[in-house]
Motif scaffolding. Structure first.
Motif, short mmCIF file in Angstrom:
data_model
loop_
_atom_site.label_atom_id
_atom_site.label_comp_id
_atom_site.label_asym_id
_atom_site.label_seq_id
_atom_site.Cartn_x
_atom_site.Cartn_y
_atom_site.Cartn_z
N PRO A 80 2.30 -8.88 -9.74
CA PRO A 80 3.55 -9.42 -9.20
C PRO A 80 3.97 -8.77 -7.90
CG PRO A 80 3.72 -9.05 -11.57
CD PRO A 80 2.42 -8.45 -11.14
N ALA A 81 4.48 -9.58 -6.99
CA ALA A 81 4.89 -9.08 -5.67
C ALA A 81 6.06 -8.12 -5.81
CB ALA A 81 5.28 -10.25 -4.78
N PRO A 82 6.06 -7.02 -5.02
CA PRO A 82 7.20 -6.10 -5.06
C PRO A 82 8.48 -6.82 -4.62
CG PRO A 82 5.32 -5.15 -3.88
CD PRO A 82 5.01 -6.59 -4.10
N PRO A 83 9.58 -6.65 -5.31
CA PRO A 83 10.83 -7.34 -4.97
C PRO A 83 11.24 -7.18 -3.52
CG PRO A 83 11.04 -6.24 -7.08
CD PRO A 83 9.74 -5.79 -6.50
N GLU A 84 10.97 -6.02 -2.94
CA GLU A 84 11.40 -5.78 -1.55
C GLU A 84 10.62 -6.62 -0.54
OE1 GLU A 84 8.48 -2.41 -2.63
OE2 GLU A 84 10.11 -3.54 -3.59
N ARG A 85 9.51 -7.23 -0.96
CA ARG A 85 8.74 -8.08 -0.05
C ARG A 85 9.01 -9.57 -0.26
NH1 ARG A 85 2.59 -7.08 0.09
NH2 ARG A 85 2.84 -8.53 1.85
N VAL A 86 9.80 -9.91 -1.25
CA VAL A 86 10.09 -11.31 -1.55
C VAL A 86 11.19 -11.82 -0.62
CG1 VAL A 86 10.92 -12.94 -3.28
CG2 VAL A 86 9.36 -11.09 -3.95
N ARG A 87 10.94 -12.94 0.03
CA ARG A 87 11.91 -13.55 0.93
C ARG A 87 12.28 -14.94 0.41
NH1 ARG A 87 12.11 -9.15 1.74
NH2 ARG A 87 11.74 -7.93 3.65
N VAL A 88 13.46 -15.40 0.78
CA VAL A 88 13.94 -16.72 0.35
C VAL A 88 14.44 -17.49 1.55
CG1 VAL A 88 14.60 -15.82 -1.91
CG2 VAL A 88 16.30 -15.95 -0.11
N GLY A 89 14.42 -18.82 1.45
CA GLY A 89 14.89 -19.66 2.54
C GLY A 89 14.86 -21.12 2.15
N PRO A 90 15.17 -22.01 3.10
CA PRO A 90 15.17 -23.45 2.81
C PRO A 90 13.76 -23.97 2.55
CG PRO A 90 15.46 -23.06 5.15
CD PRO A 90 15.55 -21.73 4.49
N ARG A 91 13.68 -25.04 1.78
CA ARG A 91 12.39 -25.64 1.47
C ARG A 91 11.82 -26.37 2.68
NH1 ARG A 91 14.51 -28.07 -4.25
NH2 ARG A 91 16.02 -28.97 -2.81
N VAL A 92 10.52 -26.38 2.77
CA VAL A 92 9.82 -26.96 3.92
C VAL A 92 9.79 -28.49 3.83
CG1 VAL A 92 7.63 -27.08 5.16
CG2 VAL A 92 8.39 -24.90 4.18
N GLY A 93 10.14 -29.15 4.94
CA GLY A 93 9.99 -30.60 5.03
C GLY A 93 10.91 -31.41 4.16
N VAL A 94 11.94 -30.79 3.58
CA VAL A 94 12.89 -31.51 2.74
C VAL A 94 14.08 -31.94 3.60
CG1 VAL A 94 14.38 -31.42 0.71
CG2 VAL A 94 12.18 -30.24 0.69
N SER A 95 14.33 -33.23 3.68
CA SER A 95 15.43 -33.74 4.51
C SER A 95 16.67 -33.98 3.66
CB SER A 95 15.01 -35.03 5.21
OG SER A 95 14.67 -36.03 4.27
N GLY A 96 17.80 -34.23 4.32
CA GLY A 96 19.04 -34.53 3.61
C GLY A 96 19.61 -33.30 2.92
N PRO A 97 20.49 -33.51 1.94
CA PRO A 97 21.16 -32.39 1.26
C PRO A 97 20.19 -31.39 0.64
CG PRO A 97 22.24 -34.46 0.72
CD PRO A 97 20.99 -34.82 1.47
N GLY A 98 19.05 -31.87 0.13
CA GLY A 98 18.10 -30.97 -0.50
C GLY A 98 17.45 -29.99 0.45
N GLY A 99 17.55 -30.27 1.75
CA GLY A 99 16.99 -29.37 2.75
C GLY A 99 17.97 -28.34 3.26
N ASP A 100 19.19 -28.35 2.73
CA ASP A 100 20.23 -27.41 3.13
C ASP A 100 19.87 -26.02 2.60
OD1 ASP A 100 22.51 -25.83 3.40
OD2 ASP A 100 23.89 -27.43 2.87
N GLY A 101 19.56 -25.11 3.49
CA GLY A 101 19.13 -23.79 3.08
C GLY A 101 20.23 -22.94 2.48
N THR A 102 21.50 -23.31 2.72
CA THR A 102 22.61 -22.57 2.11
C THR A 102 22.79 -22.99 0.66
OG1 THR A 102 23.73 -22.39 4.25
CG2 THR A 102 25.07 -22.06 2.27
N ALA A 103 22.74 -24.31 0.42
CA ALA A 103 22.90 -24.83 -0.94
C ALA A 103 21.63 -24.68 -1.77
CB ALA A 103 23.32 -26.29 -0.89
N TYR A 104 20.48 -24.81 -1.12
CA TYR A 104 19.19 -24.78 -1.82
C TYR A 104 18.21 -23.83 -1.12
CZ TYR A 104 21.08 -28.97 -4.02
OH TYR A 104 21.89 -29.86 -4.69
N PRO A 105 18.46 -22.53 -1.19
CA PRO A 105 17.51 -21.56 -0.62
C PRO A 105 16.38 -21.30 -1.62
CG PRO A 105 19.38 -20.39 -1.53
CD PRO A 105 19.64 -21.86 -1.74
N TRP A 106 15.59 -22.34 -1.87
CA TRP A 106 14.68 -22.34 -3.01
C TRP A 106 13.21 -22.26 -2.62
CZ3 TRP A 106 17.18 -26.42 -6.81
CH2 TRP A 106 18.39 -25.90 -7.29
N ARG A 107 12.94 -21.78 -1.45
CA ARG A 107 11.56 -21.44 -1.06
C ARG A 107 11.42 -19.93 -1.14
NH1 ARG A 107 9.74 -20.58 4.72
NH2 ARG A 107 7.47 -20.36 4.66
#
Length: 211
Positions: free
Chosen positions: A163-190
């Protein structure tokens, strides 16, 4: 110890996608002689997620997503790419984790033959390339990768890995998702491992206009 002996249990996947996705970073996905160390994933949450294929309900295409956790959902996109998802959460939730990228740690000769003369960092860098590296297609959707029917071989295994060390894990908006689902504030799921060459480049979604 073999990947089968160390495979992750169905209970591991029976959690919300936003919990499972980062926990899969550094794990191993094995299929047909190829082993990937997972470096990038995206979480999707079914009918409550405007970025999900299942947002508008069940269809023949998305049916595997509505089943129990521990099954595959493989879909075709952009005319020539197969993308691999792992169904998670509770049965009926249609939650899944898109496997976006990984480092090939075994089976390089197979991947080289499938991917052609490209750099190793690009062998499974992005979900379409990853699907090609594994040679997974529509026939591999709906497969139980935790405990297949008695007498059938386990052809896809997600195992413990490192498992990756927690300190190296990054989060952000999903790639290529348009509309509300691409909102990185509401869905920082990458989720990705910082510093990994196999992680794909972020690109925002583009709204496609009907002609």
């Amino acid at each position: 110890m073999s990947p089968v002996e160390t495979r992750l249990s169905r209970e591991f996947f029976a959690r919300p996608s936003v919990e499972v996705a980062p926990d899969l970073l550094g794990r191993h996905l094995s299929f047909g002689g190829v082993v990937l160390r997972l470096t990038e994933l995206e979480a999707y949450a079914g009918e409550v997620d405007p970025g999900s294929h299942a947002f508008r309900g069940e269809t023949p295409r998305t049916r595997p997503m509505f089943g129990p956790p521990g099954f595959t959902y493989v879909y075709f996109t952009y005319g020539h790419h197969w993308c691999v998802n792992l169904v998670v959460g509770e049965e009926g939730s249609a939650s899944a984790v898109l496997v976006r990228a990984g480092e090939v740690v075994a089976g390089g000769d197979l991947v080289r033959a499938r991917r052609g003369p490209v750099r190793e960092r690009d062998w499974a860098r992005g979900p379409g390339r990853l699907g090609q590296a594994l040679a997974m297609t529509k026939e591999h959707t709906g497969r139980d990768f935790c405990r297949p029917p008695l007498g059938e071989p386990i052809d896809l295994v997600v195992s413990q890995g490192d498992p990756a060390p927690p300190e190296r894990v990054r989060v952000g908006p999903r790639v290529g998702v348009s509309g509300p689902g691409g909102d990185g504030t509401a869905y920082p799921w990458r989720f990705w491992v910082e510093g990994e060459p196999s992680v794909s480049t972020y690109r925002p979604g583009v709204v496609r206009r009907r002609r």
